[in-house]
Scaffold this active site. Structure first.
Site, mmCIF file in Angstrom:
data_model
loop_
_atom_site.group_PDB
_atom_site.id
_atom_site.type_symbol
_atom_site.label_atom_id
_atom_site.label_comp_id
_atom_site.label_asym_id
_atom_site.label_seq_id
_atom_site.Cartn_x
_atom_site.Cartn_y
_atom_site.Cartn_z
ATOM 1 N N PRO A 2 -40.955 28.370 35.991
ATOM 2 C CA PRO A 2 -40.097 27.201 35.762
ATOM 3 C C PRO A 2 -38.754 27.386 36.469
ATOM 4 O O PRO A 2 -38.114 28.417 36.312
ATOM 5 C CB PRO A 2 -39.906 27.176 34.240
ATOM 6 C CG PRO A 2 -40.970 28.064 33.694
ATOM 7 C CD PRO A 2 -41.280 29.071 34.758
ATOM 8 N N GLU A 3 -38.366 26.415 37.274
ATOM 9 C CA GLU A 3 -37.082 26.472 37.954
ATOM 10 C C GLU A 3 -36.108 25.517 37.276
ATOM 11 O O GLU A 3 -36.454 24.863 36.292
ATOM 12 C CB GLU A 3 -37.274 26.164 39.437
ATOM 13 C CG GLU A 3 -38.218 27.185 40.082
ATOM 14 C CD GLU A 3 -38.107 27.256 41.587
ATOM 15 O OE1 GLU A 3 -36.981 27.200 42.096
ATOM 16 O OE2 GLU A 3 -39.141 27.349 42.259
ATOM 17 N N ARG A 151 -21.419 36.124 53.000
ATOM 18 C CA ARG A 151 -22.739 36.711 52.775
ATOM 19 C C ARG A 151 -23.526 36.821 54.080
ATOM 20 O O ARG A 151 -23.715 35.838 54.773
ATOM 21 C CB ARG A 151 -23.492 35.856 51.744
ATOM 22 C CG ARG A 151 -22.915 36.017 50.334
ATOM 23 C CD ARG A 151 -23.334 34.896 49.418
ATOM 24 N NE ARG A 151 -23.045 35.175 48.014
ATOM 25 C CZ ARG A 151 -21.869 34.922 47.426
ATOM 26 N NH1 ARG A 151 -20.883 34.405 48.122
ATOM 27 N NH2 ARG A 151 -21.693 35.188 46.147
#
Ligand code: ZN
Length: 271
Positions: A2-3, A151
């Site tokens: 589940p996101e 990043r």
């Protein structure tokens, strides 16, 4: 798994109906990822004031502390006026004056944890490292771009890491990168402001659309009323390796990044 959209759809499916309910009893099944942290019977008589979401955690605000719920890899919640006797994969029942909330979780990576508040441990430990909520106003294009600049990892993995923006899981990362025309392997710090803006908009659009359509039809997911979502049926790249790109007709490619499958179109996502 589940996101975020599935968790949000789950929240919406029962949040209003459980608000104001008084806890009558709590049943624990087999151990979940973390212990409840409080004797189940000590929750009796408490009320559910509201249900919020932070990342993939649902927070049931009680009149004494908060219950954090996480669906893990395979969890789903149902909330019904009555439920049958728990099965072997039903590991938590919150029996309330307005219905029973049940966690069904075959793989038991899910969790239900009580915390005295959202800003003290154990809740603080679990929530404090989460990035910005992608559907909130606080998800700002300039801050997103500034975070990407710091990043060096591939953009797909930066999205999945969840410390810059939370809840963009594997399906939605592939879809958003396709929508924005960005190759999943490009280093996050290389993205220009206009491209970061396109990705920012794409993340919002793909998640909003998924929530509106009821979350993905993932293997183990069903919302708390038992309805399945329909988003994955309309995925442009995810799960479509070898099939023609909906935009240009080139075959969709599948690669592995950090143990996860990534899907993209080499024509539409050139850099
Ligand atoms: Zn294409």
């Amino acid at each position: 798994m589940p996101e975020l959209p599935e968790v949000e759809v789950t929240r919406r499916s029962f949040a209003d109906r459980i608000t104001g309910a008084r806890i009558l009893s709590v049943r624990l099944g087999r151990p979940l990822r973390w212990p409840l942290g409080r004797a189940p019977e000590s929750l009796h008589g408490l009320s559910v004031l509201k249900v919020r979401r932070r990342g993939k955690y649902l927070l049931l605000q009680l009149d004494e502390g908060v219950l954090l719920m996480h669906l893990g890899m395979s969890g789903s919640l149902v909330f019904r006026p009555e439920l049958p006797v728990p099965g072997p994969h039903d590991h938590f029942d919150l029996v309330t004056s307005q219905g029973v909330l049940r966690l069904h979780d075959p793989r038991r990576f899910g969790a239900v944890v009580w915390s005295a508040g959202a800003d003290v441990d154990p809740a603080h430990k679990l929530l404090s490292t989460l990035g910005t909520e992608p559907l909130d106003d606080g998800f700002d294009p300039a801050a997103f771009h500034a975070g990407l600049k710091l990043r060096r990892a591939p953009i797909k993995q930066v999205l999945l890491a969840g410390d810059l923006v939370v809840g963009v899981g594997n399906i939605y990362a592939s879809e958003a990168l396709f929508m924005a025309g960005i190759r999943p392997t490009v280093r996050a710090c290389r993205l220009s402001r206009p491209r970061a803006d396109r990705l920012h908009a794409a993340i919002r659009e793909v998640l909003c659309r998924a929530v509106e359509r009821g979350g993905s039809t993932l293997r183990d997911f069903s919302s708390a009323t038992g309805e399945s979502g329909h988003f994955q049926l309309e995925a442009a790249v995810y799960g479509r390796a070898g099939q023609p790109c909906l935009r240009c007709g080139a075959p969709i490619r599948q690669i592995r990044q950090g143990q996860r499958s990534t899907f993209f179109c080499a024509q539409c996502q050139r850099g």
